[in-house]
Design a protein around this motif. Sequence first.
Motif, PDB file in Angstrom:
ATOM      1  N   ALA A  37      40.189  48.654  30.495  1.00  0.00           N
ATOM      2  CA  ALA A  37      39.999  47.308  29.955  1.00  0.00           C
ATOM      3  C   ALA A  37      38.538  46.902  30.068  1.00  0.00           C
ATOM      4  CB  ALA A  37      40.879  46.330  30.733  1.00  0.00           C
ATOM      5  N   ALA A  38      38.061  46.166  29.078  1.00  0.00           N
ATOM      6  CA  ALA A  38      36.645  45.817  29.005  1.00  0.00           C
ATOM      7  C   ALA A  38      36.211  45.011  30.212  1.00  0.00           C
ATOM      8  CB  ALA A  38      36.394  45.018  27.732  1.00  0.00           C
ATOM      9  N   PRO A  39      35.092  45.362  30.832  1.00  0.00           N
ATOM     10  CA  PRO A  39      34.586  44.545  31.936  1.00  0.00           C
ATOM     11  C   PRO A  39      33.983  43.259  31.399  1.00  0.00           C
ATOM     12  CG  PRO A  39      33.042  46.296  31.436  1.00  0.00           C
ATOM     13  CD  PRO A  39      34.203  46.491  30.521  1.00  0.00           C
ATOM     14  N   SER A  55      32.407  39.014  32.412  1.00  0.00           N
ATOM     15  CA  SER A  55      31.804  38.250  33.493  1.00  0.00           C
ATOM     16  C   SER A  55      32.908  37.839  34.448  1.00  0.00           C
ATOM     17  CB  SER A  55      31.143  36.997  32.916  1.00  0.00           C
ATOM     18  OG  SER A  55      30.164  37.372  31.980  1.00  0.00           O
ATOM     19  N   PRO A  56      32.866  38.260  35.681  1.00  0.00           N
ATOM     20  CA  PRO A  56      34.012  38.019  36.549  1.00  0.00           C
ATOM     21  C   PRO A  56      33.952  36.666  37.228  1.00  0.00           C
ATOM     22  CG  PRO A  56      32.409  39.387  37.676  1.00  0.00           C
ATOM     23  CD  PRO A  56      31.822  39.087  36.322  1.00  0.00           C
ATOM     24  N   ALA A  57      35.135  36.035  37.389  1.00  0.00           N
ATOM     25  CA  ALA A  57      35.234  34.911  38.328  1.00  0.00           C
ATOM     26  C   ALA A  57      35.194  35.539  39.716  1.00  0.00           C
ATOM     27  CB  ALA A  57      36.548  34.190  38.094  1.00  0.00           C
ATOM     28  N   ALA A  58      34.988  34.744  40.752  1.00  0.00           N
ATOM     29  CA  ALA A  58      34.843  35.331  42.078  1.00  0.00           C
ATOM     30  C   ALA A  58      36.063  36.160  42.429  1.00  0.00           C
ATOM     31  CB  ALA A  58      34.671  34.216  43.116  1.00  0.00           C
ATOM     32  N   GLY A  59      35.865  37.468  42.625  1.00  0.00           N
ATOM     33  CA  GLY A  59      36.955  38.343  43.021  1.00  0.00           C
ATOM     34  C   GLY A  59      37.837  38.783  41.881  1.00  0.00           C
ATOM     35  N   ALA A  60      37.763  38.175  40.701  1.00  0.00           N
ATOM     36  CA  ALA A  60      38.637  38.556  39.577  1.00  0.00           C
ATOM     37  C   ALA A  60      38.050  39.763  38.872  1.00  0.00           C
ATOM     38  CB  ALA A  60      38.775  37.398  38.602  1.00  0.00           C
ATOM     39  N   THR A  61      38.902  40.614  38.347  1.00  0.00           N
ATOM     40  CA  THR A  61      38.422  41.775  37.619  1.00  0.00           C
ATOM     41  C   THR A  61      39.216  41.957  36.342  1.00  0.00           C
ATOM     42  OG1 THR A  61      39.983  43.193  38.773  1.00  0.00           O
ATOM     43  CG2 THR A  61      37.805  42.979  39.728  1.00  0.00           C
ATOM     44  N   ASN A  62      38.574  42.493  35.325  1.00  0.00           N
ATOM     45  CA  ASN A  62      39.261  42.841  34.080  1.00  0.00           C
ATOM     46  C   ASN A  62      40.027  41.683  33.487  1.00  0.00           C
ATOM     47  OD1 ASN A  62      38.242  45.333  34.183  1.00  0.00           O
ATOM     48  ND2 ASN A  62      40.053  46.289  35.050  1.00  0.00           N
ATOM     49  N   SER A  65      34.846  48.425  39.630  1.00  0.00           N
ATOM     50  CA  SER A  65      35.113  47.209  38.897  1.00  0.00           C
ATOM     51  C   SER A  65      33.962  46.247  39.173  1.00  0.00           C
ATOM     52  CB  SER A  65      36.447  46.633  39.385  1.00  0.00           C
ATOM     53  OG  SER A  65      36.643  45.375  38.865  1.00  0.00           O
ATOM     54  N   PRO A  66      33.505  45.504  38.158  1.00  0.00           N
ATOM     55  CA  PRO A  66      32.424  44.539  38.402  1.00  0.00           C
ATOM     56  C   PRO A  66      32.983  43.297  39.091  1.00  0.00           C
ATOM     57  CG  PRO A  66      33.100  44.474  36.094  1.00  0.00           C
ATOM     58  CD  PRO A  66      33.948  45.518  36.752  1.00  0.00           C
ATOM     59  N   ALA A 117      31.779  39.441  41.164  1.00  0.00           N
ATOM     60  CA  ALA A 117      30.682  38.484  41.302  1.00  0.00           C
ATOM     61  C   ALA A 117      29.911  38.770  42.583  1.00  0.00           C
ATOM     62  CB  ALA A 117      31.234  37.064  41.311  1.00  0.00           C
ATOM     63  N   HIS A 153      31.243  51.976  29.660  1.00  0.00           N
ATOM     64  CA  HIS A 153      32.314  51.373  28.881  1.00  0.00           C
ATOM     65  C   HIS A 153      31.716  50.859  27.583  1.00  0.00           C
ATOM     66  CE1 HIS A 153      35.580  48.765  27.608  1.00  0.00           C
ATOM     67  NE2 HIS A 153      36.351  49.386  28.487  1.00  0.00           N
ATOM     68  N   GLU A 212      32.188  48.287  25.890  1.00  0.00           N
ATOM     69  CA  GLU A 212      31.939  46.840  25.850  1.00  0.00           C
ATOM     70  C   GLU A 212      30.742  46.432  26.717  1.00  0.00           C
ATOM     71  OE1 GLU A 212      33.710  44.524  24.068  1.00  0.00           O
ATOM     72  OE2 GLU A 212      34.847  46.142  23.155  1.00  0.00           O
TER      73      GLU A 212
END
Lengths: 200, 386
Positions: free
Chosen positions: A52-54, A56-63, B187-188, B190, B244, B246
């Motif tokens: 799944a496309a990476p 901009s993450p929220a804190a701790g959230a991924t994908n 995984s990216p 913050a 990736h 994207e």
Amino acid sequence: MNKLTLITTLVASAAVCLLHSSCREKGEVQHFRTPKADKALQAETPTPASPAAPTSPAAGATNTAPYSWMLPDGWTALPASGMRLATINIPSTPPLSASITEFGGTLAGNVNRWRGQLGLAALPESEVDATLQEIETKLGKGYIVSLFNPATPKKGLLAAIIPRPSGRSVFIKIPGDSAELNKISAEFTAFAKSLTSAAK
Amino acid sequence: MSKPHPVLRPLKPLASAAIFYYATLWLVVLVVVGTLNQKYFGLHYSLEKYFSAWFIQPMDMPIWLPAGRLTMTVILVGLTSKLLVGSKWKAKNIGINITHVGVFLLMIGSVITAYTTTEGHISIREGAESSTFQNSHDVEIAVTDRSDAEYDNTTTFTQGFFHSDQTFSDDAVPLSFKVINFYKNCSPVARGDSDSSAQLKGRAANIKLKELPGDNKDQNMRGVEVEISGLSADQNGTYVFIAHPEWKPAELTADNGKTYEISLRAKHHQLPFSIYLKDFEKLDHAGTSMARAYSSKVKVTQDESTEDIKIYMNHPLRRNNYTLYQASFSQRGIETTVLQVVYNRGQLMPYISVVVIFIGLLVHCILQVPRLIVAAQKRNQPRNIS
């Protein structure tokens, strides 16, 4: 196995391992010269399922998907997987499932591809436009596509296409029984209109 | 049995059948454990950990057990020793010895395959041509100069450079790189304020990479944190890249004023020929959109020669030790074929070794027939009872 055999085996194995482990993979430099026309084609040609496309993450959230929406009552969203930004499960008999994806391609090209999958003849671009219901979403103008083949009423398609400034479009697609798709048509339109960019 | 040559005498203990038995037993254990591990961490991760490695550390404990390569090496050394010093080269043993030679050839073939095989895929649109394929299990740092009007010039640095103690560069680009961390799956996430630093540039200022275990569906996202120097002004520093489609490449300006596009991408391999997709055809099961069969009509060009070929199920394209299989397709917009590419210099060895093994078993069987007949006759002779 006698002692001599065992010792010889261990010594030989250790020697081979030491020799091999002292050699690590060597880097290689390559040079490619690609005609500029090829790049446009390569950018859009698909690759086997990528993660799944990476985003901009929220804190701790991924994908997480780059869009958010308001789900009608009873509808549930599953996280991104493969090329899908999300999967929406819709309670009905039989259950329906909507996929949310983002790809390139023209409006008429995609609609005619779906028509072909349902056994319907392709239409000229001007006629394709006439079959679409234009809606206003929070991402901008979008279109509702409702297709079914009278010869196979159980294989219908309800979809929304929302063009994006990048040249790609967001697709929300539900294949299924035409009668069931008709029942959820109003909720689906409301759902498509609610699509907006995910909060940063 | 005649005494072995003095040079070969040290190999005699290694010709023991016990080595083969215990090593094969351990191989069975590895296959079971590796197969179970694959369910949770994916096929590629399990292959690398249990079969392509020399040692495994169970549960990351400070214990090193033999992995697939070491075990197969022990078996190969044992078999070689058996052939050189442990085999009786007499007429009545010729069948067994030929069979052993066949197994030896099979193992040599597996060594060639292990060290020369490359796999990947190539996607080609109808009306387009390509001569490179991508291996998504390996990645490379790609530095592209788009300043030329007609061509993009790309310099790539493969995974072999990704060691934290190694700075690498090339004359074609005025930049130097040093990979600080390389993740096989990540995984990216913050980056917190406490992690931030002036050294972190671009996306690295806000995002760091979190290492993940292997994905059980092999959907691994490779990433690097890399120090780049040779850039202009205050652009030198640490950048983050993920392989990736994207994840947009970083456009950076070197000291010489030229702009380069830098990305982490699936490793590209050059084919010795190019493939032009003339037509992709898909046949559906009646009344459905489910594919019944699909095929690619291609034109293969190598040097001055061209050849029209149809690639479809069970009919791959074979050329120069490359095999291209019809793997998948896309019909979004212009039809596109996806071909699986396998390069393997040892692809003929299994066929050769199976024929040799068959001949050895047949010869052994034929040589045993007179003995069996004599033994049967003796059994059938009436006993003299006195």
